[in-house]
Write a protein that holds these residues in place. Structure first.
Motif, PDB file in Angstrom:
ATOM      1  N   ASP A  43       1.347   3.218   8.367  1.00 15.41           N
ATOM      2  CA  ASP A  43       0.378   2.182   8.756  1.00 15.41           C
ATOM      3  C   ASP A  43      -0.919   2.770   9.307  1.00 15.41           C
ATOM      4  N   GLU A  44      -1.324   3.946   8.785  1.00 15.36           N
ATOM      5  CA  GLU A  44      -2.566   4.585   9.214  1.00 15.36           C
ATOM      6  C   GLU A  44      -3.515   4.777   8.035  1.00 15.36           C
ATOM      7  N   VAL A  45      -4.804   4.801   8.353  1.00 18.54           N
ATOM      8  CA  VAL A  45      -5.849   5.050   7.365  1.00 18.54           C
ATOM      9  C   VAL A  45      -6.791   6.123   7.896  1.00 18.54           C
ATOM     10  N   VAL A  68      -5.462  -3.587  -1.343  1.00 14.12           N
ATOM     11  CA  VAL A  68      -5.466  -2.295  -2.019  1.00 14.12           C
ATOM     12  C   VAL A  68      -6.376  -2.463  -3.231  1.00 14.12           C
ATOM     13  N   TYR A  95      -5.501   4.827   2.703  1.00 12.34           N
ATOM     14  CA  TYR A  95      -4.200   4.682   3.335  1.00 12.34           C
ATOM     15  C   TYR A  95      -3.470   6.022   3.272  1.00 12.34           C
ATOM     16  N   ILE A 139      -8.180   1.186   0.522  1.00 17.36           N
ATOM     17  CA  ILE A 139      -8.086  -0.108   1.191  1.00 17.36           C
ATOM     18  C   ILE A 139      -9.498  -0.682   1.303  1.00 17.36           C
ATOM     19  N   GLN A 175       0.826  -1.195   0.000  1.00 20.86           N
ATOM     20  CA  GLN A 175       0.000   0.000   0.000  1.00 20.86           C
ATOM     21  C   GLN A 175       0.866   1.254   0.000  1.00 20.86           C
ATOM     22  N   LEU A 212      -4.121   1.079  10.598  1.00 18.56           N
ATOM     23  CA  LEU A 212      -4.708   0.130   9.663  1.00 18.56           C
ATOM     24  C   LEU A 212      -5.055  -1.179  10.364  1.00 18.56           C
TER      25      LEU A 212
END
Length: 185
Positions: free
Chosen positions: A33-35, A91, A29, A16, A10, A80
């Motif tokens: 490692d965050e959304v 993805v 995304y 995502i 990603q 995430l």
């Protein structure tokens, strides 16, 4: 040790798609490692735990889990792994082949500006998928809503055909009975 997060390549700005059983949850995304995702507010829910459409309970802070058709929702920035929980994800930038992608910087700025905002949430008109496709491609689209509508149309057609056959047979039988009675007189 590598978990499912490192199996997916990603990049910031990617959509995502998270499989939740009978529906999919969508997030954007944003890196590290965050959304950022848009979830419906569940007034009776416990933060981080909610029931899915199928009735099972999953550890997630997502939105459609409360299965309300409309109400208010909140834009959130989360890890995430916390949004995905134990669900499968990938993805899925499915509109990119047909609709231009906004510049990544613009996508991320617009997404971050909305974190914490509450807005109208509707499964049909503006859900998590509408939210992320609007950010990435500039158009609010929900494939799963369109698919559900097409399935519903198909079911309505099948039901109407069955009803016509059932009522048509009944009417024919009634006409035949009347015809037989006339001949017997």
């Amino acid at each position: 040790m590598c978990d499912t997060l490192c199996l997916n390549a990603q990049n910031p700005g990617d959509l995502i798609e998270i499989q939740r059983g009978m529906y999919n949850h969508w997030a954007l995304y944003v890196g590290n490692d965050e959304v950022i995702d848009f979830t419906s507010d569940n007034p009776g829910g416990i933060s981080g735990v909610s029931a899915s459409i199928s009735g099972s309970v999953s550890a997630s802070s997502t939105a459609e889990d409360n299965v309300s058709n409309s109400g208010m929702g909140t834009v959130r920035r989360q890890k995430l792994k916390d949004v995905v929980a134990d669900d499968e994800w990938s993805v899925n930038n499915y509109l990119d082949g047909n609709i231009d992608v906004k510049p990544i910087r613009t996508i991320l700025e617009k997404a971050n500006e909305q974190v914490g905002e509450r807005k109208k949430y509707s499964l049909n008109d503006y859900n998590c998928e509408h939210f992320v496709t609007k950010l990435r491609n500039g158009i609010a689209v929900s494939r799963q809503v369109a698919t559900t509508i097409e399935i519903a149309k198909g079911l309505m057609l099948v039901i109407s055909i069955i009803a016509k056959c059932a009522f048509g047979d009944k009417k024919r039988r009634r006409n035949n009975d009347n015809h037989s009675n006339e001949e017997g007189s």
